[in-house]
Design a protein around this motif. Structure first.
Motif, PDB file in Angstrom:
ATOM      1  N   ARG A  76      -0.638 -11.915  23.584  1.00  0.00           N
ATOM      2  CA  ARG A  76      -0.919 -10.480  23.629  1.00  0.00           C
ATOM      3  C   ARG A  76      -0.833  -9.852  22.226  1.00  0.00           C
ATOM      4  NH1 ARG A  76      -1.593  -8.374  28.543  1.00  0.00           N
ATOM      5  NH2 ARG A  76      -0.973  -9.631  30.335  1.00  0.00           N
ATOM      6  N   GLU A  77       0.134 -10.278  21.439  1.00  0.00           N
ATOM      7  CA  GLU A  77       0.261  -9.755  20.075  1.00  0.00           C
ATOM      8  C   GLU A  77      -0.951 -10.143  19.225  1.00  0.00           C
ATOM      9  OE1 GLU A  77       2.963 -10.608  16.141  1.00  0.00           O
ATOM     10  OE2 GLU A  77       3.954 -10.745  18.089  1.00  0.00           O
ATOM     11  N   ARG A  78      -1.403 -11.381  19.362  1.00  0.00           N
ATOM     12  CA  ARG A  78      -2.597 -11.825  18.622  1.00  0.00           C
ATOM     13  C   ARG A  78      -3.815 -10.984  18.986  1.00  0.00           C
ATOM     14  NH1 ARG A  78      -3.045 -18.423  18.713  1.00  0.00           N
ATOM     15  NH2 ARG A  78      -1.146 -18.864  17.535  1.00  0.00           N
ATOM     16  N   ILE A  79      -4.012 -10.783  20.275  1.00  0.00           N
ATOM     17  CA  ILE A  79      -5.174 -10.015  20.726  1.00  0.00           C
ATOM     18  C   ILE A  79      -5.102  -8.589  20.201  1.00  0.00           C
ATOM     19  CG2 ILE A  79      -6.359  -9.069  22.752  1.00  0.00           C
ATOM     20  CD1 ILE A  79      -5.522 -11.680  24.234  1.00  0.00           C
ATOM     21  N   GLU A  80      -3.920  -8.003  20.233  1.00  0.00           N
ATOM     22  CA  GLU A  80      -3.747  -6.627  19.729  1.00  0.00           C
ATOM     23  C   GLU A  80      -4.134  -6.520  18.253  1.00  0.00           C
ATOM     24  OE1 GLU A  80      -3.036  -3.754  21.119  1.00  0.00           O
ATOM     25  OE2 GLU A  80      -2.434  -4.374  23.124  1.00  0.00           O
ATOM     26  N   ARG A  81      -3.830  -7.559  17.478  1.00  0.00           N
ATOM     27  CA  ARG A  81      -4.095  -7.531  16.032  1.00  0.00           C
ATOM     28  C   ARG A  81      -5.521  -7.891  15.658  1.00  0.00           C
ATOM     29  NH1 ARG A  81       0.567 -11.340  14.660  1.00  0.00           N
ATOM     30  NH2 ARG A  81      -1.256 -12.648  14.673  1.00  0.00           N
TER      31      ARG A  81
ATOM     32  N   GLU B 120     -12.114  -1.864  20.691  1.00  0.00           N
ATOM     33  CA  GLU B 120     -11.124  -1.516  21.715  1.00  0.00           C
ATOM     34  C   GLU B 120     -11.546  -2.028  23.089  1.00  0.00           C
ATOM     35  OE1 GLU B 120     -10.082   2.639  21.631  1.00  0.00           O
ATOM     36  OE2 GLU B 120      -9.613   2.551  19.488  1.00  0.00           O
TER      37      GLU B 120
ATOM     38  N   ARG C 160     -10.952  -5.766  23.077  1.00  0.00           N
ATOM     39  CA  ARG C 160      -9.517  -6.026  23.127  1.00  0.00           C
ATOM     40  C   ARG C 160      -8.975  -5.773  24.540  1.00  0.00           C
ATOM     41  NH1 ARG C 160      -7.341  -2.221  19.841  1.00  0.00           N
ATOM     42  NH2 ARG C 160      -7.071  -0.929  21.671  1.00  0.00           N
ATOM     43  N   ASP C 161      -9.358  -4.648  25.132  1.00  0.00           N
ATOM     44  CA  ASP C 161      -8.875  -4.322  26.474  1.00  0.00           C
ATOM     45  C   ASP C 161      -9.333  -5.367  27.487  1.00  0.00           C
ATOM     46  OD1 ASP C 161      -7.660  -2.096  25.389  1.00  0.00           O
ATOM     47  OD2 ASP C 161      -9.154  -0.670  26.162  1.00  0.00           O
TER      48      ASP C 161
ATOM     49  N   LEU D   9      -7.271  -8.525  26.939  1.00  0.00           N
ATOM     50  CA  LEU D   9      -5.912  -8.338  27.463  1.00  0.00           C
ATOM     51  C   LEU D   9      -5.890  -8.416  28.981  1.00  0.00           C
ATOM     52  CD1 LEU D   9      -4.626  -5.541  25.062  1.00  0.00           C
ATOM     53  CD2 LEU D   9      -3.729  -7.893  25.232  1.00  0.00           C
TER      54      LEU D   9
END
Length: 187
Positions: A115-120, A131, A134-135, A138
């Motif tokens: 999740r952290e990788r995807i957010e970055r 966005e 990314r959404d 996720l």
């Protein structure tokens, strides 16, 4: 040999493919997502919104790999998330039934790290599009992580949160063996 790099979105398939090509430059890189982009412009979207649910995408992906193999003898890297058991059998099983050697590698990773990788990650220069991507990624995390349990026999697993891309590339190349075939009984 077809080397299918599978795993959740953001798990490191593209990075691993790049490391493998650095170590073995004659590898061909085939990205079925490009076929997805084409298919989305040609036919109505699947109700799910996922082009993998379109038989046309799966058929074109398999046909492209068969055509590439007809004309090129190099190993082919395919970095693509594929977690539906039916689609795995249709594509990977279908390739094997046609006589192709397939090394199927599934990348695993801790959920929080993923999740952290995807957010970055920045996947598109347009902020709104980035966005949306990314959404969507996720929203796929749980489904993709759970898929580890339903991977077909013979799948090799690598934890991308524990090892560097260089170490992971070493492992994949070791699985290929000196003659380009998967040694039996190797981990």
């Amino acid at each position: 040999m077809i080397i299918w790099l599978n795993g959740p979105f953001g798990s490191g398939k593209t990075t691993l493919a790049q490391k493998l090509r650095e170590r073995k430059p004659n590898l061909l890189l085939f990205d079925p997502e490009e076929i997805g982009f084409i298919v989305k412009t040609m036919v109505p979207q699947a109700p799910s919104g996922d082009y993998q649910d379109l038989p046309l995408w799966r058929g074109m992906t398999a046909a492209a790999l068969i055509e590439i193999r007809k004309h090129y003898s190099q190993d082919i890297l395919v970095p693509m998330t594929l977690v539906s058991p039916d689609y795995l059998d249709e594509l990977l099983g279908g390739l094997r039934r046609r006589g192709e050697d397939v090394l199927h590698v599934f990348l695993t990773i801790d959920e929080a790290v993923l999740r952290e990788r995807i957010e970055r990650q920045i996947m598109a220069s347009d902020r709104a599009r980035n966005e949306r991507i990314r959404d969507w990624r996720l929203a796929q995390v749980n489904r993709c992580l759970a898929a580890r349990e339903i991977m077909p026999d013979g799948t090799r697993f690598l934890d991308t949160g524990l090892d560097t891309p260089e170490v992971l590339a070493d492992k994949v190349l070791g699985w290929l063996g000196a003659d380009g075939h998967i040694p039996s009984g190797s981990d």
